[in-house]
Design a protein around this motif. Structure first.
Motif, PDB file in Angstrom:
ATOM      1  N   ILE A  10       0.818  -1.213  -0.038  1.00  0.00           N
ATOM      2  CA  ILE A  10       0.029  -0.112   0.030  1.00  0.00           C
ATOM      3  C   ILE A  10       0.756   1.416   0.122  1.00  0.00           C
ATOM      4  O   ILE A  10       0.753   2.264  -0.644  1.00  0.00           O
TER       5      ILE A  10
ATOM      6  N   GLN B 153      -2.789   8.754   0.855  1.00  0.00           N
ATOM      7  CA  GLN B 153      -3.684   7.783   0.268  1.00  0.00           C
ATOM      8  C   GLN B 153      -4.783   8.452  -0.683  1.00  0.00           C
ATOM      9  O   GLN B 153      -5.083   9.694  -0.558  1.00  0.00           O
TER      10      GLN B 153
ATOM     11  N   LEU C 182      -8.865   2.638   0.435  1.00  0.00           N
ATOM     12  CA  LEU C 182      -7.574   2.309   1.290  1.00  0.00           C
ATOM     13  C   LEU C 182      -7.304   3.162   2.519  1.00  0.00           C
ATOM     14  O   LEU C 182      -7.145   2.868   3.594  1.00  0.00           O
ATOM     15  N   ARG C 183      -8.213   4.343   2.386  1.00  0.00           N
ATOM     16  CA  ARG C 183      -8.322   5.169   3.646  1.00  0.00           C
ATOM     17  C   ARG C 183      -9.175   4.447   4.832  1.00  0.00           C
ATOM     18  O   ARG C 183      -9.002   5.048   5.880  1.00  0.00           O
TER      19      ARG C 183
ATOM     20  N   THR D 174      -1.643   1.545   7.869  1.00  0.00           N
ATOM     21  CA  THR D 174      -0.756   2.928   8.011  1.00  0.00           C
ATOM     22  C   THR D 174      -0.222   3.009   9.400  1.00  0.00           C
ATOM     23  O   THR D 174       0.611   3.871   9.735  1.00  0.00           O
TER      24      THR D 174
ATOM     25  N   CYS E 224       0.483   3.934  -3.034  1.00  0.00           N
ATOM     26  CA  CYS E 224       0.321   5.312  -2.838  1.00  0.00           C
ATOM     27  C   CYS E 224       1.154   6.495  -3.131  1.00  0.00           C
ATOM     28  O   CYS E 224       0.876   7.424  -3.911  1.00  0.00           O
TER      29      CYS E 224
END
Length: 420
Positions: A26, A328, A380-381, A318, A30
């Motif tokens: 990830i 992101q 993703l967030r 994260t 990003c």
């Protein structure tokens, strides 16, 4: 059950390893794709696979003719009595529908160079010709003009059935596409304005699709020319520009200039086996004929707006990279696209110059005006490594010339993968 409650289980070591790998993936995704959300200059990070699967529903009911009018996919067919006058004119209100799935895999050779392969599969094609009849001249043999029933009764006596709905191409490969993209602006970053990214892409289509059955009037194949969505050899020059300072840095614009070529191909002519009156070309065309399709050239413009940026809070993806949360991709982006595609003259080569001219007249030079809209959701967030997209495209809203006029709905998902 929350993930944290499982860490003390016997599976804790594999879970920690898997989570670490996901965090690395990830982070690289990003960092590598954040400036390229319009996708024109997007590449996969080095060593990372991006798997994308799209499902396309397409419906075609019209063809933009040479005068700019929207008409049927099939030209009217005039039928004459042997040595006599006009029996009538067959017209068709064709409704063609396609279901296509397009799995695609991208791989990051370096952070700015990606290779990709796409394997389109046509799940089903259905076509309803919906034939109608315009009566012709007075016929002394029956004492009036031929009605539709009169014509098909006469045609049936000659072995000609009335064409009806056709279905085919079940789970049939289209042309496999392989290519690559180089975001060369990464190498000259200091010479470019902030927010500008440039890329060049090239692709080739392998001939894995099928040509249409020459004996069927309304059949369509699955090769690149039959679908008419892209060429077989393509070169694209693309740009994305982040309009910094505009709408709180929520607007991205992109442009893609391209040239796509088709290769000459050979087809078998029809013998009249199914349609002896309506489709019997071999006596004057020859056993085979060659065709050189007209190439494509054009430009596509896109504006992408961040509708919902989403939270920048820490998730399990994260936790080990505190600065990653805010970098992101946005939760929801909306894109609006206009495309112009010029279509060059197609050429036919057979034993009949008249037949060649008739085909070339229908596929004369023209253009497509394409409007599209797309919504992209990145999870993703929210701690989920998944992108979801949905879009609509139309060639009916703006006039074209000598091209089909499809309307399409598309849904797609994308997931990252890393194996080493």
């Amino acid at each position: 059950m929350r993930l944290e409650s499982m860490i003390s289980s016997p599976f804790s070591r594999p879970l920690r390893a898997w989570r670490s790998v996901c965090q690395i993936i990830i982070a690289m995704i990003c960092l590598a794709t954040a400036p390229a959300t319009a996708a024109y200059t997007e590449t996969a990070p080095q060593g990372v696979f991006l798997f994308e699967n799209s499902v396309i529903f397409s419906r075609i009911q019209g063809h933009w003719h040479d005068d700019g009018s929207l008409g049927s996919l099939l030209e009217p067919v005039e039928r004459y009595e042997v040595g006599g006058g006009l029996q009538g004119v067959l017209i068709a209100d064709v409704d063609a529908r396609f279901r296509v799935v397009v799995p695609m895999l991208l791989y990051g050779i370096t952070d700015d160079i990606s290779a990709f392969v796409g394997v389109p599969v046509v799940l089903l094609t259905s076509i309803n010709p919906d034939l109608d009849w315009i009566p012709g001249d007075f016929s002394p043999q029956i004492g009036r003009a031929y009605s539709e029933d009169d014509f098909w009764e006469w045609a049936g006596s000659m072995g000609q059935p009335k064409p009806g709905p056709w279905e085919g191409n079940r789970n049939t490969l289209s042309d496999t596409v392989i290519g690559g993209r180089w975001r060369f602006s990464d190498r000259i970053r200091k010479q470019l304005p902030d927010g500008l990214h440039l890329a060049v892409s090239a692709f080739a289509a392998l001939p894995t699709g099928e040509q249409p059955d020459p004996e069927e009037i309304v059949a369509v194949g699955t090769d690149s020319w039959s679908l008419h969505s892209q060429g077989e050899l393509g070169l694209h020059l693309s740009a994305d520009y982040d309009l910094m300072g505009l709408m709180d840095e929520r607007v991205l614009v992109g442009a893609d200039v391209f040239y796509e070529a088709f290769l000459p191909r050979t087809y078998y002519s029809s013998t009249g086996e199914i349609h002896p009156l309506l489709l019997n070309e071999r006596p004057y065309v020859g056993e085979t004929y060659r065709m050189n399709p007209g190439d494509f050239a054009g430009i596509e413009l896109t504006a992408t707006v961040t509708a919902i940026r989403g939270p920048a809070r820490e998730t399990w993806l994260t936790r080990r990279a505190p600065g990653l949360a805010d970098s992101q991709p946005p939760l929801l982006r909306l894109s609006f696209t206009y495309g112009f595609t010029g279509v060059m003259q197609s050429r036919w080569y057979s034993e009949s110059e008249i037949w060649n001219w008739d085909q070339e007249r229908f596929w004369a030079p023209g253009y497509k005006n394409i409007l599209g809209a797309q919504a992209s959701i990145s999870l993703l967030r929210l701690g989920v490594p998944l992108d979801i997209q949905a879009g609509a495209t139309s060639l009916n809203l703006l006039p074209g010339r000598n091209v089909r006029a499809p309307e399409m709905l598309t849904a797609a998902v994308r997931v990252p993968m890393k194996f080493w």
